[in-house]
Design a protein around this motif. Structure first.
Motif, PDB file in Angstrom:
ATOM      1  N   LEU A   1       6.798  -4.199  -7.502  1.00 13.61           N
ATOM      2  CA  LEU A   1       6.700  -2.758  -7.286  1.00 13.61           C
ATOM      3  C   LEU A   1       7.961  -2.014  -7.248  1.00 13.61           C
ATOM      4  O   LEU A   1       8.075  -1.172  -7.871  1.00 13.61           O
ATOM      5  CB  LEU A   1       5.506  -2.488  -6.445  1.00 13.61           C
ATOM      6  N   MET A   2       8.577  -2.221  -6.345  1.00  8.33           N
ATOM      7  CA  MET A   2       9.965  -1.700  -6.019  1.00  8.33           C
ATOM      8  C   MET A   2      10.853  -1.730  -7.319  1.00  8.33           C
ATOM      9  O   MET A   2      11.523  -1.251  -7.416  1.00  8.33           O
ATOM     10  CB  MET A   2      10.547  -2.226  -4.875  1.00  8.33           C
TER      11      MET A   2
ATOM     12  N   ALA B   1       0.814  -1.332  -0.040  1.00  7.97           N
ATOM     13  CA  ALA B   1      -0.215  -0.082  -0.082  1.00  7.97           C
ATOM     14  C   ALA B   1       0.840   1.286  -0.057  1.00  7.97           C
ATOM     15  O   ALA B   1       0.436   2.268  -0.695  1.00  7.97           O
ATOM     16  CB  ALA B   1      -0.804  -0.130   1.337  1.00  7.97           C
ATOM     17  N   ARG B   2       2.084   1.190   0.596  1.00  5.94           N
ATOM     18  CA  ARG B   2       2.878   2.308   0.775  1.00  5.94           C
ATOM     19  C   ARG B   2       3.407   2.456  -0.687  1.00  5.94           C
ATOM     20  O   ARG B   2       3.418   3.816  -1.214  1.00  5.94           O
ATOM     21  CB  ARG B   2       4.014   2.226   1.580  1.00  5.94           C
ATOM     22  N   GLU B   3       3.676   1.409  -1.387  1.00  6.42           N
ATOM     23  CA  GLU B   3       4.094   1.689  -3.058  1.00  6.42           C
ATOM     24  C   GLU B   3       3.044   2.427  -3.634  1.00  6.42           C
ATOM     25  O   GLU B   3       3.289   2.987  -4.682  1.00  6.42           O
ATOM     26  CB  GLU B   3       4.648   0.292  -3.406  1.00  6.42           C
ATOM     27  N   LEU B   4       1.999   1.961  -3.335  1.00 10.27           N
ATOM     28  CA  LEU B   4       0.775   2.268  -4.385  1.00 10.27           C
ATOM     29  C   LEU B   4      -0.101   3.817  -3.833  1.00 10.27           C
ATOM     30  O   LEU B   4      -0.298   4.307  -4.827  1.00 10.27           O
ATOM     31  CB  LEU B   4      -0.479   1.182  -4.311  1.00 10.27           C
TER      32      LEU B   4
ATOM     33  N   SER C   1       0.384   6.040  -0.190  1.00  7.54           N
ATOM     34  CA  SER C   1       0.996   6.876   0.863  1.00  7.54           C
ATOM     35  C   SER C   1       1.438   6.026   1.893  1.00  7.54           C
ATOM     36  O   SER C   1       0.752   5.194   2.328  1.00  7.54           O
ATOM     37  CB  SER C   1       0.416   7.915   1.338  1.00  7.54           C
ATOM     38  N   GLU C   2       2.208   6.383   2.776  1.00  9.15           N
ATOM     39  CA  GLU C   2       2.369   5.741   4.093  1.00  9.15           C
ATOM     40  C   GLU C   2       1.249   5.832   5.189  1.00  9.15           C
ATOM     41  O   GLU C   2       0.905   4.712   5.752  1.00  9.15           O
ATOM     42  CB  GLU C   2       3.850   6.205   5.004  1.00  9.15           C
ATOM     43  N   GLU C   3       0.598   6.869   5.211  1.00  8.12           N
ATOM     44  CA  GLU C   3      -0.709   7.091   5.880  1.00  8.12           C
ATOM     45  C   GLU C   3      -1.692   6.124   5.377  1.00  8.12           C
ATOM     46  O   GLU C   3      -2.354   5.484   6.473  1.00  8.12           O
ATOM     47  CB  GLU C   3      -1.120   8.378   6.020  1.00  8.12           C
ATOM     48  N   LEU C   4      -2.053   5.845   4.080  1.00  4.59           N
ATOM     49  CA  LEU C   4      -2.971   5.215   3.874  1.00  4.59           C
ATOM     50  C   LEU C   4      -2.687   3.698   3.915  1.00  4.59           C
ATOM     51  O   LEU C   4      -3.396   2.734   4.026  1.00  4.59           O
ATOM     52  CB  LEU C   4      -3.310   5.326   2.191  1.00  4.59           C
ATOM     53  N   ALA C   5      -1.248   3.484   3.841  1.00  6.94           N
ATOM     54  CA  ALA C   5      -0.707   2.111   3.789  1.00  6.94           C
ATOM     55  C   ALA C   5      -0.888   1.437   5.376  1.00  6.94           C
ATOM     56  O   ALA C   5      -0.972   0.584   5.700  1.00  6.94           O
ATOM     57  CB  ALA C   5       0.947   2.055   3.823  1.00  6.94           C
TER      58      ALA C   5
END
Length: 515
Positions: free
Chosen positions: A155-156, A108-111, A113-117
């Motif tokens: 993704l990375m 989720a952080r890749e897709l 943001s960290e907050e949404l992750a």
């Protein structure tokens, strides 16, 4: 941010607590597949062979089917540390569940943001779907973690192609975790190739090594399919919609069930080993977020959205190809994590819409109130899960049978035979598990004093200890008498099993075979 790290630790601690606490008795009892997995790991630990005598097998011959290797081998360290018991056998599922929460955060952080992750991982920590398969020793439990970590490395790898090596190895391991992965992963890889074709073509030289690694790791599976197809297809041939008497057109009827509100939010899987009653695979608070997320992804339809829609389209495919128990939460287990990603996409879209229409303060207050409702929903579910579910599912997990075998273990030395009645389905694997019978003996089909037969007719002489279900009729022969020793209740408080002593001679007949 330091706060985000603290919040991630809080989420992971919550996830770990929900997966470890009372792991040995919630769900109450122990299913035969769990006992089979645990005893196979025990046998591997002590002899390097499964309980059928196969040396370091790639696929494990089980009870009428074959099991994938990753969960069984992953169970060996826990059994070495904690012994052969329910906790050690379920421990890989709990740790895989924790790693799934972490992997979803990373994806989720890749897709997003960290907050949404953080939000996505918190949703998954309390998800009924994810929690259930973090607390039962089913081979499929390791698949979501492997898949999500593989997706994260992919993704990375769009920024650093060297990471595709790890992605390819993990995607290949998915093929050995559960049968669903053997169809889903190749289809999903094709989807990734189409969605990210520009990036992949630009880095085509860096794809060679990952492709070779994937093929090499897949080679044992391919060889098994070619030379021992019964290992791969024995189970599928019995439950496939292409089996005799079923129509391929059942696929569409099955498929839509996995996208239905009934499966996702109201009823879930009717099998109480797969879902707690009264709940769907997801908690109801995520329903509006999920709808908003689908709408937001349709509006943007960027590569991130295409990835999620490809996943949404593909996750039910394998499960829909079977007729048994549809909708089936295990065969669609690759859906774990997907809906949380759509939900946080919806949360972001609704927050932005509210902020533009009503202002930032109202958006913050609305978000806070919604989180309170979500927390209440999660609190009620987890309360029900640990307080009501053990009793509700007690019959499905043979609750009480373990206690009965513990009594057998304490008293079997006093008897000539321990007789397991025919209605105790697959009781021999429970006997091996709970009595810790030496694997070298089980591999030869030798269970010592343990016999499974009809005690009113099998040719046994001497003092017998009978283990039977309460629902079975009395087995009193003309030449002997039964004495009730113990009645065992299940987690619902109902009498489930009984142990009786029988003396005298039984009428002759052919003894049923244990295996």
């Amino acid at each position: 941010m330091q706060l985000n790290k603290i919040l991630l630790i809080v989420v992971l601690v919550l996830a770990l607590f929900l997966r470890i606490w009372r792991l040995d008795d919630v769900p109450a009892g122990f299913y035969s597949d769990e006992a089979s997995i645990g005893y196979d790991a025990f046998s591997i630990l002590h002899t390097g062979r499964d309980f059928h005598g196969n040396s370091w097998p790639l696929f494990f011959e089980s009870i009428g089917e074959w099991k994938d290797p990753i969960y069984i081998y992953a169970s060996v360290p826990g059994i070495a540390l904690f012994g052969l018991n329910e906790f050690a056998t379920r421990l890989p599922a709990a740790l895989s569940g924790l790693l799934t929460v972490l992997a979803l955060f990373l994806v989720a952080r890749e897709l997003f943001s960290e907050e949404l992750a953080l939000l996505a991982s918190a949703f998954l920590a309390v998800s009924p779907w994810a929690l259930q398969f973090s607390r039962v020793a089913f081979e499929a439990a390791v698949l979501p973690a492997l898949f999500l970590f593989a997706l994260w490395f992919f993704l990375m790898g769009l920024r650093d192609p060297r990471l595709w090596i790890a992605a390819s190895a993990l995607f290949a391991l998915c093929l050995y975790s559960y049968g669903t992965g053997r169809l889903f992963v190749p289809l999903f890889l094709v989807a990734l190739l189409l969605i990210f074709r520009v990036e992949l073509i630009a880095a085509k030289k860096q794809l060679v090594i990952p492709a070779v690694i994937f093929l090499l790791l897949s080679l044992p599976l391919i060889i098994t399919v070619l030379f021992s197809p019964e290992v791969m297809f024995s189970r599928m041939n019995r439950i496939s919609i292409f089996a005799l008497g079923h129509s391929p057109f059942e696929f569409l009827d099955n498929y839509v069930q996995y996208l239905s509100a009934e499966f996702l939010f109201y009823r879930g899987d009717a099998n109480l080993r797969h879902s707690p009653p009264g709940y769907g695979q997801l908690l109801w608070f995520s329903a509006p977020l999920l709808l908003a997320g689908i709408a937001a992804c349709l509006l943007s339809f960027d590569k991130r959205s295409k990835l999620l829609f490809a996943w949404l389209i593909l996750f039910p495919v394998t499960a829909a190809l079977t007729f048994e128990g549809s909708p089936h939460a295990i065969r669609s287990i690759v859906g774990i994590g997907l809906f949380e990603l759509f939900a946080v996409a919806g949360a972001a879209w609704l927050f932005d819409l509210t902020r533009r229409l009503a202002g930032h303060r109202i958006a913050i207050m609305s978000g806070f109130l919604f989180l309170l409702l979500a927390g209440a929903n999660a609190f009620i579910f987890t309360g029900d899960y640990f307080s009501k579910y053990p009793a509700q599912s007690s019959v499905w997990f043979e609750s009480g049978l373990g206690d009965a075998f513990k009594f057998v273990g304490q008293r079997q030395g006093e008897y000539d035979y321990v007789v397991l009645t025919p209605r105790l389905d697959k009781a021999w694997i429970y006997a091996a598990f709970y009595l810790g019978i030496e694997p070298e003996l089980v591999q030869k089909g030798d269970y010592g004093k343990i016999i499974q037969c009809n005690p009113s007719s099998c040719d046994l002489r001497g003092r017998l200890l009978l283990l039977e279900r309460i629902s079975e009729p009395e087995h009193i022969s003309q030449s002997g008498q039964n004495v009730l020793l113990l009645t065992v209740k299940n987690a619902a408080g109902r009498d489930a099993f009984k142990l009786e002593e029988k003396t005298g001679l039984c009428n002759p007949c052919l003894q049923d075979q244990l295996s």
